[in-house]
Design an enzyme around this catalytic site. Structure first.
Site, PDB file in Angstrom:
ATOM      1  N   HIS A  72     -41.553  -5.346 -33.149  1.00 32.40           N
ATOM      2  CA  HIS A  72     -41.137  -4.171 -33.910  1.00 32.40           C
ATOM      3  C   HIS A  72     -39.723  -4.103 -34.341  1.00 32.40           C
ATOM      4  O   HIS A  72     -38.840  -4.599 -33.743  1.00 32.40           O
ATOM      5  CB  HIS A  72     -41.342  -2.949 -32.899  1.00 32.40           C
ATOM      6  N   TYR A 135     -32.964   0.672 -23.308  1.00 30.88           N
ATOM      7  CA  TYR A 135     -32.237   0.485 -24.707  1.00 30.88           C
ATOM      8  C   TYR A 135     -31.496   1.466 -25.167  1.00 30.88           C
ATOM      9  O   TYR A 135     -32.150   2.565 -25.334  1.00 30.88           O
ATOM     10  CB  TYR A 135     -33.053  -0.176 -25.640  1.00 30.88           C
TER      11      TYR A 135
END
Length: 467
Positions: A72, A135
């Site tokens: 992605h 993240y």
């Protein structure tokens, strides 16, 4: 859990993908467990990691070995760090450009993280059960954001997965992503040009053919509500070519309000949105920030000394923009572009046989809008050091009267018809703003940055030939 080696030093290592950085992180621990500074802005940026201003922290828990997510590419930057376990990371550059399709792989543990720039496709495969990684991202997640996907099994990327994909845990959605040959590369962040209807705004269309252009009707930069309609993380550059330039009217009560609104209040709004979203703001300045009393050429670091309201507002706007992390202030003088301007006026007078009286004690150089636009594009595209750059055409400085005579001569008329007069004589009996007598700009800094402006007389000939 991997065998952690405590201690070590914070270190950045570039990868084969531009902007993708591997971060070796010191971990401190004892029999009780371990601790690390997962994101330490001051230390990491000092080493060269982008100051990407994260706004959201996400955590991914993966129960089984072989859990595979991706590939992605998102329209934001992210900093990925393992909390527990190990992951095999694979990245493919899905941005438009020469590095499109480039692959980089590495194993991540609690002692190794990675910074992933916008548009680089990322995928992670767990190598231990109960693996957790986090993240940080610098934009809020949105289902409406523009994503780019690549099939995990793409033959061109040819990623060597530790756990074969046939044995891995994958979602049906990830299995269905397109091959590289069918991927539309993710475009870079957009450029917005405001003040699109002015002389410089028109010239910027050629220098920035892919930019978005806005005038006051489509985006009133002085209206705070107008800023709510755009997703600003999609923009990487704003070029502010808008300004209130009615120098004499600015001295009136009504003109002062309009000048401060356009040249200061609006600039403050642009600066705020640029700082909040890591946008480079290019702001066009003026020789009017100086009083013109110095001998020689004005340098970029010369203190402001404006004479009138217009100059005061331009100096205030410069001061605001100068506080930004990412800015170019482009200071110019005597702008000539499409529409009404001095050169067109003189050419028209020459054609009608008029013998004009023109000021001969104000000295400077013309700045043709096409050249200013090319200079701005050079600064933005070359990524030279942020700051203030003087930008005009080159050549021997001239007075307005000398320039008028040159226009007469180049259009086949008698230059002797032009009479030089002092500023006081020209404006006698008129309401006029004070003007700098010396508007000559030192161009050494922009030349050192790799841009060489055209010689003014050559630019004037070309301009008249087109007109």
């Amino acid at each position: 859990m991997p065998d952690l080696h405590y201690g070590g030093a914070l270190k950045l290592t570039t990868s084969s993908i531009p902007g993708l950085v591997v971060v070796d992180m010191p971990v401190h621990g004892d029999s009780r467990g371990w601790f690390k500074e997962n994101w330490q802005r001051e230390k990491m940026t000092a080493l060269g990691l982008p100051d990407f201003h994260p706004v959201q922290n996400n955590v991914s828990f993966n129960e089984k070995v072989g859990t595979t997510r991706g590939i992605h590419a998102e329209p934001w930057d992210k900093f990925v760090s393992v909390m527990s376990g190990r992951i095999f990371g694979a990245w493919v550059d899905l941005r438009a450009g020469e590095s499109f399709g480039r692959v980089f792989t590495i194993e991540l543990t609690p002692t190794r993280a990675v910074f992933v720039p916008r548009g680089v496709g990322n995928s992670f495969q767990t190598l231990e059960p109960n693996t957790v990684y986090s993240y940080l991202v610098n934009d809020h997640w949105s289902a409406n954001a523009s994503y780019t996907f690549l099939n995990l099994a793409d033959e061109t990327a040819a990623i060597q997965w530790p756990v074969p994909l046939a044995d891995a845990e994958l979602s049906d959605k990830d299995r269905a992503h397109p091959r590289l040959a069918d991927v539309v590369p993710m475009a870079g962040r957009k450029t917005l040009v405001v003040g699109a209807g002015g002389q410089l705004g028109i010239a910027l269309r050629s220098a920035f053919p892919d930019a978005e252009f806005a005038d006051r009707k489509t985006f009133d930069i002085a209206d705070p509500a107008a800023y709510e309609d755009r997703h600003w993380r999609d923009y990487g550059v704003i070029v502010n070519a808008a300004a209130y330039t009615k120098v004499d009217v600015a001295e009136t009560a009504e003109g002062r309000v309009a000048s401060w609104k356009s040249n200061v209040s609006a600039v403050a709004l642009l600066a705020k949105v640029a700082q909040q979203h890591d946008i480079t703001l290019v702001h066009v300045s003026s020789d009017y920030v100086f009083d013109g009393t110095v001998a020689g050429e004005h340098r970029e670091d010369e203190p402001f000394s404006p004479l009138g309201v217009y100059g005061q507002t331009k100096a205030a706007g410069d001061a605001i923009v100068g506080t930004l992390d990412r800015h170019y202030i482009v200071r110019t003088s005597w702008v000539i572009g499409q529409g009404a301007n001095f050169v067109r006026t003189m050419a028209g007078l020459a054609e009608r046989g008029v013998a004009p009286a023109v000021v001969d004690d104000q000295i400077g150089r013309l700045s043709f809008a096409d050249d200013i636009a090319d200079g701005i594009a050079h600064l933005v595209n070359s990524g030279v050091q942020f700051g203030t750059y003087n930008l005009s055409n080159t050549g021997e400085p001239q007075s307005w009267a000398q320039l008028a005579a040159q226009v007469y001569a180049l259009t086949g008329h008698d230059p002797a018809k032009v009479t030089g007069v002092s500023t006081e004589e020209y404006f006698a009996g008129k309401e006029a703003a004070p003007r700098p007598r010396n508007s000559v700009l030192d161009l050494s800094k922009v030349r050192t940055a790799g841009f060489e402006p055209r010689e003014a007389s050559l630019a004037l000939r070309a301009y008249l030939a087109r007109s």
